[in-house]
Design a protein around this motif. Structure first.
Motif, PDB file in Angstrom:
ATOM      1  N   ALA A  42       1.237  -1.210  -0.164  1.00 54.38           N
ATOM      2  CA  ALA A  42       0.145   0.258  -0.028  1.00 54.38           C
ATOM      3  C   ALA A  42       1.136   1.766  -0.080  1.00 54.38           C
ATOM      4  O   ALA A  42       0.806   2.990  -0.800  1.00 54.38           O
ATOM      5  CB  ALA A  42      -0.373  -0.004   1.401  1.00 54.38           C
ATOM      6  N   GLY A  43       1.621   1.432   1.048  1.00 56.84           N
ATOM      7  CA  GLY A  43       3.097   2.485   0.943  1.00 56.84           C
ATOM      8  C   GLY A  43       3.516   2.131  -0.657  1.00 56.84           C
ATOM      9  O   GLY A  43       3.345   3.472  -0.872  1.00 56.84           O
ATOM     10  N   LEU A 178       6.937  15.728  -1.963  1.00 56.39           N
ATOM     11  CA  LEU A 178       7.035  14.165  -2.155  1.00 56.39           C
ATOM     12  C   LEU A 178       7.565  13.165  -0.714  1.00 56.39           C
ATOM     13  O   LEU A 178       7.031  12.456  -0.109  1.00 56.39           O
ATOM     14  CB  LEU A 178       7.107  13.731  -3.327  1.00 56.39           C
ATOM     15  CG  LEU A 178       7.099  12.223  -3.873  1.00 56.39           C
ATOM     16  CD1 LEU A 178       5.901  11.596  -3.677  1.00 56.39           C
ATOM     17  CD2 LEU A 178       8.213  11.627  -4.455  1.00 56.39           C
ATOM     18  N   ARG A 179       8.692  13.993  -0.518  1.00 55.33           N
ATOM     19  CA  ARG A 179       9.387  13.417   0.502  1.00 55.33           C
ATOM     20  C   ARG A 179       7.988  14.298   2.302  1.00 55.33           C
ATOM     21  O   ARG A 179       7.859  13.021   2.863  1.00 55.33           O
ATOM     22  CB  ARG A 179      10.084  14.048   1.091  1.00 55.33           C
ATOM     23  CG  ARG A 179      11.349  13.713   2.272  1.00 55.33           C
ATOM     24  CD  ARG A 179      12.774  14.425   2.471  1.00 55.33           C
ATOM     25  NE  ARG A 179      12.950  14.336   0.726  1.00 55.33           N
ATOM     26  CZ  ARG A 179      13.437  15.274   0.379  1.00 55.33           C
ATOM     27  NH1 ARG A 179      13.264  16.853   0.698  1.00 55.33           N
ATOM     28  NH2 ARG A 179      14.941  14.934  -0.819  1.00 55.33           N
ATOM     29  N   GLU A 180       7.671  15.042   2.171  1.00 53.07           N
ATOM     30  CA  GLU A 180       7.065  15.582   3.099  1.00 53.07           C
ATOM     31  C   GLU A 180       5.552  14.896   3.030  1.00 53.07           C
ATOM     32  O   GLU A 180       5.213  14.821   4.226  1.00 53.07           O
ATOM     33  CB  GLU A 180       5.850  16.979   3.175  1.00 53.07           C
ATOM     34  CG  GLU A 180       7.772  17.851   3.165  1.00 53.07           C
ATOM     35  CD  GLU A 180       6.488  19.153   3.542  1.00 53.07           C
ATOM     36  OE1 GLU A 180       5.717  19.292   3.280  1.00 53.07           O
ATOM     37  OE2 GLU A 180       8.250  19.894   3.473  1.00 53.07           O
ATOM     38  N   ALA A 181       4.952  14.616   1.940  1.00 50.86           N
ATOM     39  CA  ALA A 181       4.033  13.771   2.339  1.00 50.86           C
ATOM     40  C   ALA A 181       3.914  11.961   2.375  1.00 50.86           C
ATOM     41  O   ALA A 181       3.228  11.130   3.175  1.00 50.86           O
ATOM     42  CB  ALA A 181       3.289  13.774   0.657  1.00 50.86           C
ATOM     43  N   ALA A 186       4.172   7.512   6.166  1.00 48.90           N
ATOM     44  CA  ALA A 186       4.206   6.355   6.995  1.00 48.90           C
ATOM     45  C   ALA A 186       4.390   6.475   8.415  1.00 48.90           C
ATOM     46  O   ALA A 186       3.876   5.733   8.592  1.00 48.90           O
ATOM     47  CB  ALA A 186       5.869   6.592   6.170  1.00 48.90           C
ATOM     48  N   LEU A 187       4.068   7.696   8.354  1.00 54.14           N
ATOM     49  CA  LEU A 187       3.768   7.683   9.878  1.00 54.14           C
ATOM     50  C   LEU A 187       2.324   7.125  10.112  1.00 54.14           C
ATOM     51  O   LEU A 187       1.537   6.473  11.107  1.00 54.14           O
ATOM     52  CB  LEU A 187       3.720   9.199  10.610  1.00 54.14           C
ATOM     53  CG  LEU A 187       3.231   9.276  11.761  1.00 54.14           C
ATOM     54  CD1 LEU A 187       4.056   8.573  13.265  1.00 54.14           C
ATOM     55  CD2 LEU A 187       2.906  10.795  12.377  1.00 54.14           C
ATOM     56  N   THR A 188       1.688   7.875   8.624  1.00 53.16           N
ATOM     57  CA  THR A 188      -0.171   7.558   8.927  1.00 53.16           C
ATOM     58  C   THR A 188      -0.243   5.722   9.055  1.00 53.16           C
ATOM     59  O   THR A 188      -1.352   5.020   9.910  1.00 53.16           O
ATOM     60  CB  THR A 188      -0.738   7.809   7.733  1.00 53.16           C
ATOM     61  OG1 THR A 188      -0.348   9.069   8.238  1.00 53.16           O
ATOM     62  CG2 THR A 188      -2.062   7.077   8.036  1.00 53.16           C
ATOM     63  N   LEU A 189       0.591   4.832   7.983  1.00 53.37           N
ATOM     64  CA  LEU A 189       0.522   3.740   7.953  1.00 53.37           C
ATOM     65  C   LEU A 189       1.412   3.166   9.186  1.00 53.37           C
ATOM     66  O   LEU A 189       0.663   1.577   9.777  1.00 53.37           O
ATOM     67  CB  LEU A 189       1.356   3.062   6.890  1.00 53.37           C
ATOM     68  CG  LEU A 189       1.306   3.696   5.515  1.00 53.37           C
ATOM     69  CD1 LEU A 189       1.816   3.230   3.795  1.00 53.37           C
ATOM     70  CD2 LEU A 189      -0.474   2.613   4.816  1.00 53.37           C
ATOM     71  N   GLY A 190       2.409   3.710  10.053  1.00 54.76           N
ATOM     72  CA  GLY A 190       2.694   2.927  11.183  1.00 54.76           C
ATOM     73  C   GLY A 190       1.875   2.325  12.129  1.00 54.76           C
ATOM     74  O   GLY A 190       1.275   1.868  12.609  1.00 54.76           O
ATOM     75  N   VAL A 191       1.236   3.550  12.226  1.00 56.77           N
ATOM     76  CA  VAL A 191      -0.413   3.924  13.288  1.00 56.77           C
ATOM     77  C   VAL A 191      -1.102   2.593  13.094  1.00 56.77           C
ATOM     78  O   VAL A 191      -1.980   2.397  13.563  1.00 56.77           O
ATOM     79  CB  VAL A 191      -0.804   5.239  13.294  1.00 56.77           C
ATOM     80  CG1 VAL A 191      -1.510   5.619  14.338  1.00 56.77           C
ATOM     81  CG2 VAL A 191      -0.045   6.368  13.313  1.00 56.77           C
TER      82      VAL A 191
END
Length: 462
Positions: A42-43, A178-181, A186-191
């Motif tokens: 998904a990432g 793109l790096r910020e997004a 990544a933070l959202t997928l980790g949570v």
């Protein structure tokens, strides 16, 4: 001779040893792998979508600049010229990475950010067509920094060659957003992954809970607290429970058949042997005692194999846990009535909830023998007490009668001997009680009672 550690060789090989491990660990490991794989896929997919979106926005902006430049091109007195206002922000900041450039027949027009230097623009198509739009041609600016480059080649006009229009944006305009997004992604997928794993753990715990409940039910059946496993189970476990209950029913039926066969064998053989023994006891029938010895040996063999058959039957069936208070109270009522003329008083000290792993008929037979022996030889008082001792239950039957000395007590507990046969007048059925107690892993001991008479201690498993 083979060594003690050797094993017999056979043509068949047993099944390979398979380490199944923990079912919970296997489920959690599989879920972790799948969740991580799904999040990675998904990432990557979302990252590609974001890259395409941001790149599309930049390309659209550069294409708009190229269209504006192409629309504003005109032939001036000094050659090729552009309309005013095309060098606005951000194309006017020096070395900003935002550049535009027009080249025709050796004439070059540039944005102020290039400071008079040329962009390295790859050659366009050899035969440009009017409907050809800008195409990507990423490269580096005159200072070696990567730029996103879009190029449009206009077809030659009257007396003029093709016109090449290029517009560039710094690579940071793509990589920065793109790096910020992707960081936020990544933070959202980790949570999300943590939440999914917490849900998987809860699901596994909830899914395996019926198995834990089934284990407790089986333990209660083994301890005698339940006769069968409750049928109210999840649909996936219900067939297993039905098979286990059917196995328990079959074991109970086998036990009943074994007990019936044992009783039939006892009645069929012991009575003829007893008759034969009495006949041989007559004067002149067995002068040297050899026949009586053979009859005694046969009786011992029959007792031995009857005990083995009964022990095997008890070992195959689940033991039943019996509360002691009820059967002991029933025995007291029965023997108080039987010895009413003697005025026997039976005191009980059996705590509620105390139980033994024993068949009800066997318990009645063992306690009945002990209580009957105590009532027969007591003066007026009998006491029955029970208490837990280690992993077993000790049931003590005491009386205030004459009791037995140590030698008589040892003789009474000899296998195959009864007190009414070896020591007339001192009880009945102690050898039978001893044999039954041995089958359950318990025992019977005789001693001096606190009331002054005989104390019989029956030990049975809890």
């Amino acid at each position: 001779m083979r060594s003690p550690g050797a094993t017999p060789s056979s043509g068949r090989k047993g099944p390979p040893h398979v380490r199944l491990g923990s079912l919970r660990r296997r489920l959690l490991t599989a879920a972790l792998v799948l969740v991580v794989a799904a999040l990675v896929v998904a990432g990557i997919a979302i990252g590609l979508i974001l890259h395409g979106f941001v790149r599309g926005q930049l390309d659209s902006r550069l294409d708009s600049q190229i269209v504006a430049i192409a629309t504003g091109l005109e032939a001036g007195p000094n050659g090729l010229a552009t309309a005013p206002g095309l060098d606005g922000p951000p194309f006017d900041r020096r070395r900003s990475g935002w550049y535009w450039q027009v080249r025709r027949d050796g004439t070059v027009l540039r944005s102020g950010a290039l400071e008079g230097r040329d962009l390295d623009v790859p050659a366009g198509p050899r035969r440009p067509r009017d409907h050809d739009g800008p195409h990507p041609a990423d490269g580096v600016d005159p200072w070696g920094r990567p730029v996103i480059l879009r190029v449009l080649t206009l077809p030659p006009g009257a007396g003029a060659g093709p016109t090449v229009i290029a517009a560039a944006a710094p690579a940071a305009a793509l990589n920065g957003p793109l790096r910020e997004a992707l960081g936020a992604l990544a933070l959202t997928l980790g949570v999300l992954g943590l939440c999914l794993m917490a849900g998987v753990v809860a699901q596994v715990q909830l899914g395996l809970r019926p198995l834990e409940r089934l284990r407790r039910d089986l333990a209660q059946v083994r301890e005698g607290r339940r006769a069968r496993i409750p049928a109210a189970q999840p649909a996936e476990i219900r067939p297993l429970v039905a098979e286990v209950n059917a196995l328990l029913d079959q074991g109970e039926a086998n036990l009943e058949r074994a007990r019936t066969h044992v009783a039939n064998l006892a009645h069929g053989l012991k009575t003829p042997l007893a008759t034969l023994s009495m006949a041989l006891a007559s004067e002149g029938r067995d002068t040297d005692g050899r026949l009586s010895a053979l009859v005694s040996a046969m009786d011992g063999q029959i007792r031995h194999h009857l005990r083995r058959a009964r022990a095997a039957a008890l070992g195959e069936a689940a033991r039943t846990r019996l509360e002691l208070a009820g059967p002991v109270a029933d025995l007291r009522t029965t023997f108080v009535r039987l010895y009413a003329e003697k005025g026997v008083a039976i005191a009980l000290d059996v705590p509620a909830g105390l139980g033994v792993a024993c068949d009800g008929q066997d318990l009645d037979e063992m306690l009945g023998n002990l209580v009957d022996n105590a009532c027969r030889w007591c003066r007026t008082r009998v006491r029955i007490a029970a208490a837990a001792r280690g992993a077993g239950i000790v049931i003590a039957v005491e009386d205030d009668g004459p009791g037995l000395d140590a030698q008589a007590a040892a003789e009474a507990l000899r296998r195959g001997r009864r007190l009414d046969e070896s020591l007339p007048g001192h009880g009945f059925g102690l050898s039978i009680t001893t044999e039954l107690a041995d089958l359950y892993g318990g025992g019977l001991a005789l001693g001096r009672a606190g009331l002054g008479g005989l104390r019989a201690e029956l030990t049975l498993p809890a």
